[in-house]
Design a protein around this motif. Structure first.
Motif, PDB file in Angstrom:
ATOM      1  N   LYS A  84      38.131  29.620  34.720  1.00 50.46           N
ATOM      2  CA  LYS A  84      37.907  30.889  34.027  1.00 50.46           C
ATOM      3  C   LYS A  84      39.236  31.422  33.485  1.00 50.46           C
ATOM      4  O   LYS A  84      40.207  31.583  34.233  1.00 50.46           O
ATOM      5  N   LEU A  85      39.270  31.705  32.179  1.00 52.94           N
ATOM      6  CA  LEU A  85      40.536  32.038  31.525  1.00 52.94           C
ATOM      7  C   LEU A  85      41.142  33.321  32.083  1.00 52.94           C
ATOM      8  O   LEU A  85      42.319  33.374  32.424  1.00 52.94           O
ATOM      9  N   PHE A  86      40.322  34.365  32.197  1.00 58.02           N
ATOM     10  CA  PHE A  86      40.853  35.637  32.684  1.00 58.02           C
ATOM     11  C   PHE A  86      40.619  35.746  34.182  1.00 58.02           C
ATOM     12  O   PHE A  86      39.641  36.317  34.647  1.00 58.02           O
ATOM     13  N   TRP A  87      41.496  35.148  34.910  1.00 51.34           N
ATOM     14  CA  TRP A  87      41.382  35.100  36.355  1.00 51.34           C
ATOM     15  C   TRP A  87      42.802  35.173  36.908  1.00 51.34           C
ATOM     16  O   TRP A  87      43.700  34.555  36.344  1.00 51.34           O
ATOM     17  N   PRO A  88      42.997  35.985  37.955  1.00 50.98           N
ATOM     18  CA  PRO A  88      44.377  36.208  38.405  1.00 50.98           C
ATOM     19  C   PRO A  88      45.050  34.979  38.984  1.00 50.98           C
ATOM     20  O   PRO A  88      46.274  34.966  39.140  1.00 50.98           O
ATOM     21  N   SER A  89      44.307  33.938  39.325  1.00 48.83           N
ATOM     22  CA  SER A  89      45.014  32.781  39.874  1.00 48.83           C
ATOM     23  C   SER A  89      44.412  31.490  39.353  1.00 48.83           C
ATOM     24  O   SER A  89      43.300  31.464  38.844  1.00 48.83           O
ATOM     25  N   PHE A  90      45.183  30.445  39.498  1.00 43.60           N
ATOM     26  CA  PHE A  90      44.830  29.137  38.970  1.00 43.60           C
ATOM     27  C   PHE A  90      44.767  28.197  40.165  1.00 43.60           C
ATOM     28  O   PHE A  90      45.753  28.044  40.883  1.00 43.60           O
TER      29      PHE A  90
END
Lengths: 522, 315
Positions: free
Chosen positions: A112-118
């Motif tokens: 998910k592009l707008f997500w605080p972590s990867f």
């Protein structure tokens, strides 16, 4: 390759038409792909293969026609939709960011592009497990820039598998590979088909098409001109379909070998761009002979070509021309010694697209008395020169005033041949002279090179196309990691021998300097 | 005299000033860094800072509160970012020429608006700017507390912004997409993400930060708006991005270093007392930034697709 097909149609293209201005790139093309099947899409450069696949993948928008995957029609011009429909594409020019890691490249756009972590850990685990399942070993933390071309291709395939691709499209996947890497790729494809994937394999190389596919579709001039079961056809029939006429192999007579024209003695030089440095090169070019230089691109061919054209100076070693040692070396010296040059990239180096045919053909010689007097150009002479090339080399262009950009690749190359062959050069440097040309133009270039050879010119043919080298060259040298193998006469080395050398093995005279990793200069 | 010159470095006043001078540079440098990481050079920075300086200050002058002023500045900056993004990304115009155009347009539009809005006043009116806010607890620390934690809220925001930018760029899927857009847009498109959206979005966010950097000058460092007050700070930020090798942390260091030299030269002028012409000192930070660029940035690996327009479906 054995078909695992259960007959279910996974992909269907119907009536795809795409035009670029006056050019019809795809003309009402329809076909379908079954589950577990390998289709080869065969055709010359410019036949419309890549355009078709780019439409399928949503990079281009078709003028008309539909693409249906697993029973659902794909919206036009939306790569995300193709990815969601589990179609993966391995592009001819890799779509990888060089300064980023394998993991970053593969995981890009999968979370998910707008997500605080990867979620790196999850991505890594998934990459490692897929790599194991499909035998595509690669280090997820390596930078793309540090990988070989074969490894990069594995990353591209993993990228598709990571997204659970069920249909894989490979666009000219072997163009940049050594014969060994090609074999490894074919083994991978077999494994993918065994796991139920369906594959579209785009190529213009007949032997590969025969080796890998269940069914062959032949494209010519944007039209689908043939569809054959691989088991029921042969190379000759396919070649006829692909070109539309019988191609005669070039007639090659015995070489009239003369004295050595050009000699490199123990020459080293800095690499060009991302290509390898040159190490201790010995090269002997004799009059009346074609010397073929084989190798995977990025191994120092660009540097060697630059060195011979005079744009690169050696850091070590000597250049001899007709037995004389050369002191200073520049493009003007190279021209003065009658070295004709066919550069590798005709668009970037060979020609200036926005200038006219006349301006381009005199660009090497505008300072000579023939084309200028006391600092003023003699446009009349220049125009006559352009007209003579247009006539002699059968260049199709509206007039000598036409901008070169508007010419086709084949006609541009003819113009370059005309310029390089002017004044009967004693040596010709031909760098990838047939890359991207159609079969007619290729045979024209080959004929011209053979004509120059018969006239007694020494020719260096640098090519990634091993067939071309083996057909034309009287002696063959192989370049790998900036080193040059000892020469062998025509037929003395098999394709497997050459492949071994191309992969960098068997260089007895290897220098002790650590060679750079080869890089694809596509 | 040499000892005096060294003593300056030990005074809190010097470091307080350095951090204050650095703050607008930090905002604008982060803004430029985001744009360039996505592959778009934004030479509109100087003009966008001017817009931010004016709009933020004018909002407060017209009765808005300080934070509203910051928001308005950011919004106006983002609008100019949208313009720059639209011209350079979908239309693929030259990023240099467009950027310079944006700077000229934004600057003159600001001066024009100022003249129209405040035609009567002879000297620019003043506002009540942000006041230093001692962070409870932290400001008690000797030396460090006084220099770092007795600043205005906007300075704190500048430092928070650096952390945020670094986090987003390196720790989120969005940041990965932004960085990839600056490295190889084809890779981004092939993975189903719109390069246009990523690049225009990055330029808008970056421009908003530049505008806040400009607003810092009128709302925190000073309390009024003057013509020419940005005075080349935008251009310095472009150099700072290169100096920082496109990394937020290094760029922050660069901004503080530059600001420290700026603060230092003012104090050095007083110590040397007119023996050396003051222009030499004024030059000092700029000369040093050029030297630093030569030393540091020659080996920097810049985003590969920086200034390369990407057009979908082009052949």
């Amino acid at each position: 390759m054995t078909a695992q097909s259960n007959g279910e149609v996974v992909l269907n293209l119907s009536g795809i038409t795409k035009t670029f201005g006056p050019l019809i790139a795809n003309d009402a093309i329809s076909f379908s792909l079954k589950q577990g099947e390998v289709i080869a899409l065969l055709g010359e450069n410019g036949a419309g293969k890549t355009t078709l696949m780019n439409i399928l993948f949503g990079h281009y928008v078709a003028d008309s026609g539909t693409v249906t995957a697993f029973g659902k029609e794909l919206p036009k011009g939306d790569p995300q939709a193709a990815l969601d429909a589990r179609i993966g594409m391995v592009h001819q020019h890799f779509t990888l960011a060089d300064n980023m890691t394998v993991l970053d490249n593969i995981a890009l756009g999968t979370q998910k592009l707008f997500w605080p972590s990867f979620d790196r850990a999850k991505a890594r685990q998934r990459i490692v497990s897929h790599a194991e399942d499909f035998g595509l070993s690669v280090n997820p933390d390596a930078l793309i820039a540090d990988l070989s071309v074969g490894e990069r291709q594995r990353v591209e395939i993993l990228k598709a598998l990571y997204r659970d691709a069920r249909i894989l499209i490979l666009d000219e996947p072997t163009a940049v590979l050594t014969p060994h890497e090609t074999d490894a790729l074919f083994r991978t494809l077999k494994m993918l088909v065994a796991k139920g994937l369906s594959i579209i394999f785009i190529s213009h190389k007949l032997q590969e098409v025969m080796a890998v596919s269940d069914r062959v579709l032949v494209l010519r001039g944007g039209k689908l001109v043939g569809e054959e079961r691989t088991a029921e056809t042969d190379r000759k029939a396919l070649a006829g379909l692909m070109v539309g006429e019988e191609i005669k192999p070039p007639q090659i007579s015995e070489p009239q070998t003369g004295k050595t024209v050009f000699r490199l003695e123990n020459v080293s030089a800095k690499g060009v761009g991302t290509g390898a440095d040159l190490h201790d090169i010995f090269l002997d070019l004799k009059a009346g002979e074609i010397t073929g230089l084989a190798g995977v691109s990025g191994n120092g061919q660009a540097a060697l070509a630059a060195l011979i054209s005079g744009t690169l100076s050696p850091t070590k070693g000597r250049i001899h021309i007709n037995g004389e040692t050369i002191g200073s070396w520049s493009p003007r010296h190279a021209l003065a010694h009658k070295i004709g040059r066919i550069p590798e990239d005709r668009h970037a180096v060979g020609m200036i697209g926005d200038m006219s045919v006349t301006e381009n053909v005199v660009s090497e010689r505008y300072l000579s008395n023939r084309f200028s007097k006391m600092g003023f150009l003699n446009w009349g002479a220049a125009r006559r020169f352009a007209e003579s090339i247009i006539h002699d080399f059968d260049v199709k262009c509206p007039s000598p005033e036409a901008r070169v950009r508007l010419l086709s690749g084949g006609n541009m190359q003819k113009l370059i041949l005309g310029r390089a062959f002017d004044g009967d050069p004693q040596m010709i440097l031909a760098s990838q002279p047939t890359r991207g040309l159609d079969v007619g133009a290729v045979s024209y270039v080959h004929a011209q090179l053979l004509k120059a050879r018969a006239r007694g010119a020494a020719i260096l043919l640098i090519s990634e196309d091993l067939d071309e080298v083996m057909t034309l060259a009287d002696q063959i040298v192989v370049m790998s990691k900036g080193r040059l193998s000892a020469p062998s006469r025509r037929g003395a080395r098999t394709i497997a021998d050459l492949g071994t050398l191309m992969a960098g093995h068997g260089f007895e005279s290897a220098s002790n300097t650590a060679p750079k990793e080869p890089d694809h200069a596509a | 005299m040499l000892l005096d010159a060294f003593d300056i470095l030990l005074t809190t006043g010097f470091w307080v000033a350095a951090i204050r001078i650095a703050s607008p540079l930090i905002f604008a440098t982060m803004g430029e860094l985001i744009c360039e990481r996505a592959g778009v050079l934004n030479l509109g920075i100087e003009g966008i800072m001017t817009v931010g300086a004016f709009t933020g200050w004018f909002t407060v002058y017209a009765g808005g509160d300080l934070w509203t002023g910051v928001m308005v500045a950011a919004l106006c900056g983002a609008m100019f970012g949208l313009l720059h993004g639209f011209l350079t990304v979908p239309l693929g115009l030259s990023q240099h020429v467009t950027g310079i155009g944006i700077t000229l347009l934004a600057t003159s539009l600001t001066y024009f608006t100022y003249r129209v809005a405040l035609s009567e006043s002879t000297s620019p009116p003043k506002i009540e700017p942000f006041q230093p806010y001692p962070v409870p607890g932290l400001s008690e620390i000797p030396f460090l507390g006084e220099t770092l934690f007795m600043q205005t809220p906007l300075t704190y925001l500048a430092f928070i912004t650096v952390g945020l930018v670094a986090w987003v760029l390196y720790r989120t899927p969005l940041g990965l997409a932004v960085r990839a857009a600056g490295e190889n847009p084809v890779a981004v498109e092939a993975q189903g993400i719109s390069v246009t959206a990523i690049r225009v979005g990055a330029v808008m966010v970056g421009s908003a930060l530049m505008a806040i950097g400009g607003a810092f000058l009128t709302m925190s460092a000073f309390n009024s708006f003057f013509f020419e007050m940005i005075n080349g700070r935008g251009w310095i930020c472009i150099a700072l991005v290169v100096f920082g090798s496109w990394r937020p942390g290094k760029a922050l260091l660069g901004a503080i270093l530059f600001a420290a030299f700026d603060a230092y030269q003012v104090r050095l002028q007083q110590v040397t007392g007119g023996v050396i012409p003051y222009q030499i000192f004024l030059m000092l930070p700029y000369i040093l930034s050029i030297v630093a660029l030569i030393v540091v940035a020659r080996r920097a690996s810049y985003p590969k697709a920086l200034m390369v327009p990407y057009q979908k479906g082009e052949r």
